[in-house]
Design a protein around this motif. Structure first.
Motif, PDB file in Angstrom:
ATOM      1  N   ARG A  54      41.766  27.114  48.698  1.00 55.86           N
ATOM      2  CA  ARG A  54      41.889  28.511  48.934  1.00 55.86           C
ATOM      3  C   ARG A  54      43.335  28.866  48.204  1.00 55.86           C
ATOM      4  O   ARG A  54      43.621  29.931  47.666  1.00 55.86           O
ATOM      5  CB  ARG A  54      42.267  28.765  50.432  1.00 55.86           C
ATOM      6  N   PHE A  55      44.202  27.738  48.204  1.00 58.90           N
ATOM      7  CA  PHE A  55      45.725  27.957  47.320  1.00 58.90           C
ATOM      8  C   PHE A  55      45.046  28.215  45.831  1.00 58.90           C
ATOM      9  O   PHE A  55      45.678  29.018  45.178  1.00 58.90           O
ATOM     10  CB  PHE A  55      46.290  26.834  47.363  1.00 58.90           C
ATOM     11  N   ILE A  56      44.048  27.507  45.273  1.00 59.69           N
ATOM     12  CA  ILE A  56      43.681  27.919  43.914  1.00 59.69           C
ATOM     13  C   ILE A  56      43.413  29.208  43.949  1.00 59.69           C
ATOM     14  O   ILE A  56      43.706  29.940  42.903  1.00 59.69           O
ATOM     15  CB  ILE A  56      42.698  26.591  43.481  1.00 59.69           C
ATOM     16  N   VAL A  57      42.560  29.736  44.637  1.00 65.01           N
ATOM     17  CA  VAL A  57      42.081  31.115  44.385  1.00 65.01           C
ATOM     18  C   VAL A  57      43.333  32.168  44.457  1.00 65.01           C
ATOM     19  O   VAL A  57      43.483  33.024  43.678  1.00 65.01           O
ATOM     20  CB  VAL A  57      41.161  31.704  45.609  1.00 65.01           C
ATOM     21  N   LEU A  58      44.211  31.952  45.326  1.00 71.58           N
ATOM     22  CA  LEU A  58      45.565  32.711  45.487  1.00 71.58           C
ATOM     23  C   LEU A  58      46.470  32.623  44.102  1.00 71.58           C
ATOM     24  O   LEU A  58      46.723  33.554  43.404  1.00 71.58           O
ATOM     25  CB  LEU A  58      46.531  32.406  46.444  1.00 71.58           C
ATOM     26  N   PHE A  59      46.311  31.468  43.510  1.00 70.15           N
ATOM     27  CA  PHE A  59      47.068  31.029  42.500  1.00 70.15           C
ATOM     28  C   PHE A  59      46.491  31.695  41.176  1.00 70.15           C
ATOM     29  O   PHE A  59      47.211  32.596  40.479  1.00 70.15           O
ATOM     30  CB  PHE A  59      47.151  29.655  42.366  1.00 70.15           C
ATOM     31  N   LEU A  60      45.156  31.601  40.992  1.00 71.67           N
ATOM     32  CA  LEU A  60      44.456  32.163  39.867  1.00 71.67           C
ATOM     33  C   LEU A  60      44.440  33.892  39.932  1.00 71.67           C
ATOM     34  O   LEU A  60      44.749  34.434  38.728  1.00 71.67           O
ATOM     35  CB  LEU A  60      42.850  32.021  39.940  1.00 71.67           C
ATOM     36  N   LEU A  61      44.133  34.191  40.971  1.00 67.43           N
ATOM     37  CA  LEU A  61      44.100  35.912  41.494  1.00 67.43           C
ATOM     38  C   LEU A  61      45.804  36.308  41.027  1.00 67.43           C
ATOM     39  O   LEU A  61      46.091  37.268  40.275  1.00 67.43           O
ATOM     40  CB  LEU A  61      44.102  36.275  42.859  1.00 67.43           C
ATOM     41  N   HIS A  62      46.828  35.537  41.637  1.00 72.16           N
ATOM     42  CA  HIS A  62      48.142  35.850  41.233  1.00 72.16           C
ATOM     43  C   HIS A  62      48.535  35.888  39.677  1.00 72.16           C
ATOM     44  O   HIS A  62      49.150  36.675  38.982  1.00 72.16           O
ATOM     45  CB  HIS A  62      49.016  35.058  42.092  1.00 72.16           C
ATOM     46  N   GLY A  63      47.949  34.780  39.066  1.00 71.30           N
ATOM     47  CA  GLY A  63      48.331  34.633  37.763  1.00 71.30           C
ATOM     48  C   GLY A  63      47.480  35.454  36.860  1.00 71.30           C
ATOM     49  O   GLY A  63      47.868  35.976  35.658  1.00 71.30           O
ATOM     50  N   ALA A  64      46.517  36.476  37.388  1.00 68.70           N
ATOM     51  CA  ALA A  64      45.648  37.118  36.504  1.00 68.70           C
ATOM     52  C   ALA A  64      46.174  38.888  36.967  1.00 68.70           C
ATOM     53  O   ALA A  64      45.445  39.605  36.588  1.00 68.70           O
ATOM     54  CB  ALA A  64      44.222  37.140  36.928  1.00 68.70           C
ATOM     55  N   GLY A  65      47.370  38.996  37.430  1.00 69.14           N
ATOM     56  CA  GLY A  65      47.843  39.969  37.732  1.00 69.14           C
ATOM     57  C   GLY A  65      47.226  40.803  39.187  1.00 69.14           C
ATOM     58  O   GLY A  65      47.505  41.870  39.481  1.00 69.14           O
ATOM     59  N   GLY A  66      46.692  39.767  39.952  1.00 70.28           N
ATOM     60  CA  GLY A  66      46.026  40.386  41.263  1.00 70.28           C
ATOM     61  C   GLY A  66      44.720  40.696  41.403  1.00 70.28           C
ATOM     62  O   GLY A  66      44.494  40.970  42.535  1.00 70.28           O
ATOM     63  N   THR A  67      44.004  40.642  40.443  1.00 72.12           N
ATOM     64  CA  THR A  67      42.613  41.129  40.347  1.00 72.12           C
ATOM     65  C   THR A  67      41.600  40.216  39.362  1.00 72.12           C
ATOM     66  O   THR A  67      42.129  40.215  38.141  1.00 72.12           O
ATOM     67  CB  THR A  67      42.671  42.646  39.956  1.00 72.12           C
ATOM     68  N   LEU A  68      40.422  39.813  39.881  1.00 66.06           N
ATOM     69  CA  LEU A  68      39.708  39.255  39.307  1.00 66.06           C
ATOM     70  C   LEU A  68      38.104  39.380  39.589  1.00 66.06           C
ATOM     71  O   LEU A  68      38.167  39.551  41.070  1.00 66.06           O
ATOM     72  CB  LEU A  68      39.770  37.687  39.002  1.00 66.06           C
ATOM     73  N   PRO A  69      37.153  39.556  38.969  1.00 63.30           N
ATOM     74  CA  PRO A  69      35.779  39.426  39.658  1.00 63.30           C
ATOM     75  C   PRO A  69      35.293  38.046  40.152  1.00 63.30           C
ATOM     76  O   PRO A  69      35.903  37.286  39.554  1.00 63.30           O
ATOM     77  CB  PRO A  69      34.956  40.052  38.285  1.00 63.30           C
ATOM     78  N   PRO A  70      34.696  38.114  41.190  1.00 65.84           N
ATOM     79  CA  PRO A  70      34.403  36.646  41.599  1.00 65.84           C
ATOM     80  C   PRO A  70      33.590  35.716  40.791  1.00 65.84           C
ATOM     81  O   PRO A  70      34.212  34.671  40.914  1.00 65.84           O
ATOM     82  CB  PRO A  70      33.240  37.128  42.776  1.00 65.84           C
ATOM     83  N   HIS A  71      32.581  36.140  39.998  1.00 71.27           N
ATOM     84  CA  HIS A  71      32.292  35.064  39.332  1.00 71.27           C
ATOM     85  C   HIS A  71      33.396  34.465  38.125  1.00 71.27           C
ATOM     86  O   HIS A  71      33.213  33.315  37.879  1.00 71.27           O
ATOM     87  CB  HIS A  71      31.138  35.660  38.151  1.00 71.27           C
ATOM     88  N   GLU A  72      34.378  35.234  37.711  1.00 69.64           N
ATOM     89  CA  GLU A  72      35.260  34.479  36.983  1.00 69.64           C
ATOM     90  C   GLU A  72      36.334  33.733  37.603  1.00 69.64           C
ATOM     91  O   GLU A  72      36.787  32.756  37.121  1.00 69.64           O
ATOM     92  CB  GLU A  72      36.373  35.919  36.256  1.00 69.64           C
ATOM     93  N   LEU A  73      36.416  34.128  38.784  1.00 64.00           N
ATOM     94  CA  LEU A  73      37.499  33.352  39.678  1.00 64.00           C
ATOM     95  C   LEU A  73      36.455  31.886  39.837  1.00 64.00           C
ATOM     96  O   LEU A  73      37.086  30.858  39.691  1.00 64.00           O
ATOM     97  CB  LEU A  73      37.509  33.663  41.124  1.00 64.00           C
ATOM     98  N   ALA A  74      35.277  31.965  40.135  1.00 63.51           N
ATOM     99  CA  ALA A  74      34.446  30.626  40.159  1.00 63.51           C
ATOM    100  C   ALA A  74      34.572  30.027  39.197  1.00 63.51           C
ATOM    101  O   ALA A  74      34.910  28.771  39.105  1.00 63.51           O
ATOM    102  CB  ALA A  74      33.086  31.057  40.653  1.00 63.51           C
ATOM    103  N   GLU A  75      34.449  30.467  37.893  1.00 58.93           N
ATOM    104  CA  GLU A  75      34.487  29.825  36.659  1.00 58.93           C
ATOM    105  C   GLU A  75      35.759  29.098  36.373  1.00 58.93           C
ATOM    106  O   GLU A  75      36.058  28.004  36.227  1.00 58.93           O
ATOM    107  CB  GLU A  75      34.182  30.835  35.376  1.00 58.93           C
ATOM    108  N   ARG A  76      36.966  30.010  36.750  1.00 53.68           N
ATOM    109  CA  ARG A  76      38.290  29.565  36.429  1.00 53.68           C
ATOM    110  C   ARG A  76      38.626  28.309  37.458  1.00 53.68           C
ATOM    111  O   ARG A  76      39.362  27.556  37.103  1.00 53.68           O
ATOM    112  CB  ARG A  76      39.296  30.611  36.649  1.00 53.68           C
ATOM    113  N   ALA A  77      38.007  28.420  38.826  1.00 56.97           N
ATOM    114  CA  ALA A  77      38.405  27.543  39.718  1.00 56.97           C
ATOM    115  C   ALA A  77      37.534  25.989  39.773  1.00 56.97           C
ATOM    116  O   ALA A  77      37.686  24.920  39.929  1.00 56.97           O
ATOM    117  CB  ALA A  77      38.230  28.022  41.045  1.00 56.97           C
ATOM    118  N   GLY A  78      36.508  26.234  38.670  1.00 58.10           N
ATOM    119  CA  GLY A  78      35.591  25.366  38.550  1.00 58.10           C
ATOM    120  C   GLY A  78      34.629  24.973  39.961  1.00 58.10           C
ATOM    121  O   GLY A  78      34.493  23.640  40.036  1.00 58.10           O
ATOM    122  N   VAL A  79      34.262  26.092  40.233  1.00 53.31           N
ATOM    123  CA  VAL A  79      33.475  25.856  41.444  1.00 53.31           C
ATOM    124  C   VAL A  79      32.231  26.721  41.511  1.00 53.31           C
ATOM    125  O   VAL A  79      32.158  27.728  40.504  1.00 53.31           O
ATOM    126  CB  VAL A  79      34.133  26.302  42.760  1.00 53.31           C
TER     127      VAL A  79
END
Length: 166
Positions: A54-79
């Protein structure tokens, strides 16, 4: 410094006369350290209702300016997409993010941090990076560089690291 299971394995390897006891000890020291860091991380995130995922998701979203599509979040998080869906469900229930339809393509979803999610992401990222940096404060710059180089050399002998550059 070794966990009980690693001590037991070391004792058994010594009993059997294993030739590489020093290398086994190094590996078990590294695994024990990794487990301790993971455990400490979980302890630090738990009061905020967060797992590492959950922390990684928050971190990734925050780093991307607060918005990402779910598939990109999955790819960046490696899940997987299924895993990211579960993580997003929990974070949405906590009021830390929202799922919205994309303004340009209503069929696509965007994951958006709420104000509370942004605040928590900023606060925890700063705390977390300071804590992680503090783990190595006992090493000077040369020792840190040497450790990094040595870990890279070991990485090349793992199945995952074969053919990679450290």
């Amino acid at each position: 410094m070794l966990e009980a299971k690693h001590n037991a394995l070391m004792e058994e390897a010594a009993r059997r006369g294993h030739a590489n006891l020093d290398q086994l000890r190094l590996c078990f020291q590294l695994l024990s350290l990794s487990t301790a860091i993971d455990r400490d991380c979980a302890t630090r995130l738990a009061p905020h209702g967060l797992s590492e995922g959950r922390f990684i998701v928050l971190f990734l979203l925050h780093g991307a300016g607060g918005t990402l599509p779910p598939h990109e979040l999955a790819e960046r998080a490696g899940v997987t997409r299924a895993t990211i869906s579960g993580l997003l469900d929990g974070l949405q229930r906590e009021g830390l993010l929202q799922r919205r339809h994309d303004a340009e393509d209503g069929r696509r979803l965007q994951v958006v941090l709420t104000a509370r999610g942004k605040h928590l992401a900023e606060e925890l990222f700063n705390q977390h990076t300071q804590w992680i940096g503090g783990l190595f404060k006992g090493l000077d710059a040369n020792e840190q560089a040497q450790l990094s180089q040595l870990l890279g050399k070991v990485w090349l002998h793992t199945d995952s690291g074969r053919g990679a550059t450290p």
